[in-house]
Design a protein around this motif. Structure first.
Motif, PDB file in Angstrom:
ATOM      1  N   ALA A  75     -53.839   2.319 -30.022  1.00 21.08           N
ATOM      2  CA  ALA A  75     -52.570   2.673 -30.656  1.00 21.08           C
ATOM      3  C   ALA A  75     -51.903   3.812 -29.902  1.00 21.08           C
ATOM      4  O   ALA A  75     -52.558   4.640 -29.269  1.00 21.08           O
ATOM      5  N   GLY A  76     -50.573   3.845 -30.004  1.00 21.87           N
ATOM      6  CA  GLY A  76     -49.809   4.943 -29.439  1.00 21.87           C
ATOM      7  C   GLY A  76     -49.692   6.093 -30.424  1.00 21.87           C
ATOM      8  O   GLY A  76     -50.461   6.197 -31.389  1.00 21.87           O
ATOM      9  N   ALA A  77     -48.709   6.956 -30.193  1.00 19.44           N
ATOM     10  CA  ALA A  77     -48.483   8.061 -31.121  1.00 19.44           C
ATOM     11  C   ALA A  77     -48.217   7.541 -32.527  1.00 19.44           C
ATOM     12  O   ALA A  77     -48.676   8.126 -33.515  1.00 19.44           O
ATOM     13  N   GLU A  78     -47.480   6.438 -32.608  1.00 17.00           N
ATOM     14  CA  GLU A  78     -47.293   5.761 -33.894  1.00 17.00           C
ATOM     15  C   GLU A  78     -48.502   4.850 -34.115  1.00 17.00           C
ATOM     16  O   GLU A  78     -48.799   4.010 -33.258  1.00 17.00           O
ATOM     17  N   PRO A  79     -49.194   4.952 -35.228  1.00 19.05           N
ATOM     18  CA  PRO A  79     -50.393   4.133 -35.428  1.00 19.05           C
ATOM     19  C   PRO A  79     -50.131   2.636 -35.337  1.00 19.05           C
ATOM     20  O   PRO A  79     -51.022   1.869 -34.941  1.00 19.05           O
ATOM     21  N   GLU A  80     -48.916   2.217 -35.681  1.00 17.35           N
ATOM     22  CA  GLU A  80     -48.614   0.787 -35.673  1.00 17.35           C
ATOM     23  C   GLU A  80     -48.234   0.266 -34.284  1.00 17.35           C
ATOM     24  O   GLU A  80     -48.107  -0.949 -34.098  1.00 17.35           O
ATOM     25  N   ARG A  81     -48.037   1.149 -33.294  1.00 13.30           N
ATOM     26  CA  ARG A  81     -47.704   0.688 -31.943  1.00 13.30           C
ATOM     27  C   ARG A  81     -49.005   0.371 -31.209  1.00 13.30           C
ATOM     28  O   ARG A  81     -49.679   1.239 -30.680  1.00 13.30           O
ATOM     29  N   ARG A  82     -49.345  -0.906 -31.158  1.00 14.25           N
ATOM     30  CA  ARG A  82     -50.587  -1.358 -30.534  1.00 14.25           C
ATOM     31  C   ARG A  82     -50.240  -1.967 -29.179  1.00 14.25           C
ATOM     32  O   ARG A  82     -49.424  -2.893 -29.108  1.00 14.25           O
ATOM     33  N   PHE A  83     -50.854  -1.485 -28.112  1.00 13.46           N
ATOM     34  CA  PHE A  83     -50.335  -1.885 -26.808  1.00 13.46           C
ATOM     35  C   PHE A  83     -51.362  -2.310 -25.769  1.00 13.46           C
ATOM     36  O   PHE A  83     -50.983  -2.638 -24.638  1.00 13.46           O
ATOM     37  N   SER A  84     -52.628  -2.347 -26.093  1.00 17.11           N
ATOM     38  CA  SER A  84     -53.608  -2.749 -25.086  1.00 17.11           C
ATOM     39  C   SER A  84     -53.480  -4.234 -24.748  1.00 17.11           C
ATOM     40  O   SER A  84     -53.498  -5.083 -25.641  1.00 17.11           O
ATOM     41  N   PRO A  85     -53.402  -4.589 -23.447  1.00 16.58           N
ATOM     42  CA  PRO A  85     -53.357  -6.005 -23.102  1.00 16.58           C
ATOM     43  C   PRO A  85     -54.622  -6.744 -23.510  1.00 16.58           C
ATOM     44  O   PRO A  85     -54.582  -7.931 -23.854  1.00 16.58           O
ATOM     45  N   TYR A  86     -55.742  -6.036 -23.486  1.00 12.28           N
ATOM     46  CA  TYR A  86     -57.024  -6.670 -23.816  1.00 12.28           C
ATOM     47  C   TYR A  86     -57.191  -6.818 -25.325  1.00 12.28           C
ATOM     48  O   TYR A  86     -57.757  -7.818 -25.795  1.00 12.28           O
ATOM     49  N   CYS A  87     -56.686  -5.859 -26.083  1.00 12.65           N
ATOM     50  CA  CYS A  87     -56.709  -6.008 -27.539  1.00 12.65           C
ATOM     51  C   CYS A  87     -55.799  -7.148 -27.987  1.00 12.65           C
ATOM     52  O   CYS A  87     -56.120  -7.867 -28.942  1.00 12.65           O
TER      53      CYS A  87
END
Length: 230
Positions: free
Chosen positions: A9-21
């Motif tokens: 997650a980024g600074a915002e918990p809902e911003r999920r950005f890992s390509p592998y996730c």
């Protein structure tokens, strides 16, 4: 029992950005498995120590801790064989490994476009770690690494030609319907979309149109995640 997935997650918990996730999230959706996603950040190594390593995705299934997106995909396929296949059979599993490797290369190709944007959008406590580890990896500052990214865009887009030709002939890499090969290659493009306003793909690019079809799969799972309209 609901599965748990540690998800970058980024600074915002809902911003999920890992390509592998993202590969793993779509694989779980494909299998129709309920999952609780747990926001995780780069410096929270202790939270996933039971997996024996310090990277996500990490899937927790009962007392089983499974790490690495390819290992997780195989675990899901073998543990839940009654649910829709991720690979379409034994031969498909081998071919999918190739696409998974192609996707790893795509992560490396995209990183020079988005590295500094990642730094801007992760939690404050992660920034020193991210800058230090990535600058050591690339051998220069993130600012220098991403400088002139516009000039690198034509070569990047040209490198997508094999995918583009395939996706001109059929809606998904796997054919008429997506499989894990699609999710693996989608992951890096969703990573960029979630973390950076830089436009990697032209609007009429068959690769972008394919990506957008996957955004709408599984009730719009990927589209609903905070991201940029690029």
């Amino acid at each position: 029992m609901t599965l748990r997935l540690y998800d970058l997650a980024g600074a915002e918990p809902e911003r999920r950005f890992s390509p592998y996730c993202w590969r793993t999230r779509l694989a779980l959706a494909h299998k129709g498995l309920a999952v609780e996603t747990i926001p995780w950040r780069f410096t929270e190594k202790a939270a996933i120590a039971a997996s024996g390593q310090g990277l996500v995705p990490v899937l927790v299934d009962g007392d089983r801790w499974v790490s690495d997106s390819w290992t997780i995909a195989n675990y899901l396929e073998d543990t839940y064989p009654e649910r829709p296949s991720l690979f379409g059979g034994a031969a498909g599993r081998g071919l999918t490994r190739y696409y998974s490797t192609v996707a790893d290369g795509l992560v490396a190709a995209i990183f020079p476009f988005v590295a500094l944007d990642i730094l801007d959008r992760i939690a404050a406590e992660d920034r020193d770690y991210f800058r230090t580890s990535r600058e050591k990896r690339v051998g220069t500052t993130l600012e220098a690494f991403t400088a002139g990214r516009e000039t690198k865009l034509p070569a990047f887009r040209s490198g997508l030609t094999p995918l583009r030709r395939t996706l001109t002939a059929q809606p998904f890499l796997a054919g008429d319907e997506p499989l894990y090969a699609d999710y693996a290659v989608f992951g890096p493009l969703q990573w960029a979309r979630c973390i950076s306003p830089f436009e990697l793909l032209e609007k009429d690019d068959p690769v972008r149109l394919w990506r957008d079809r996957l955004l709408d799969r599984f009730g719009g799972l990927a589209r609903k995640s905070p991201a940029y309209d690029v």
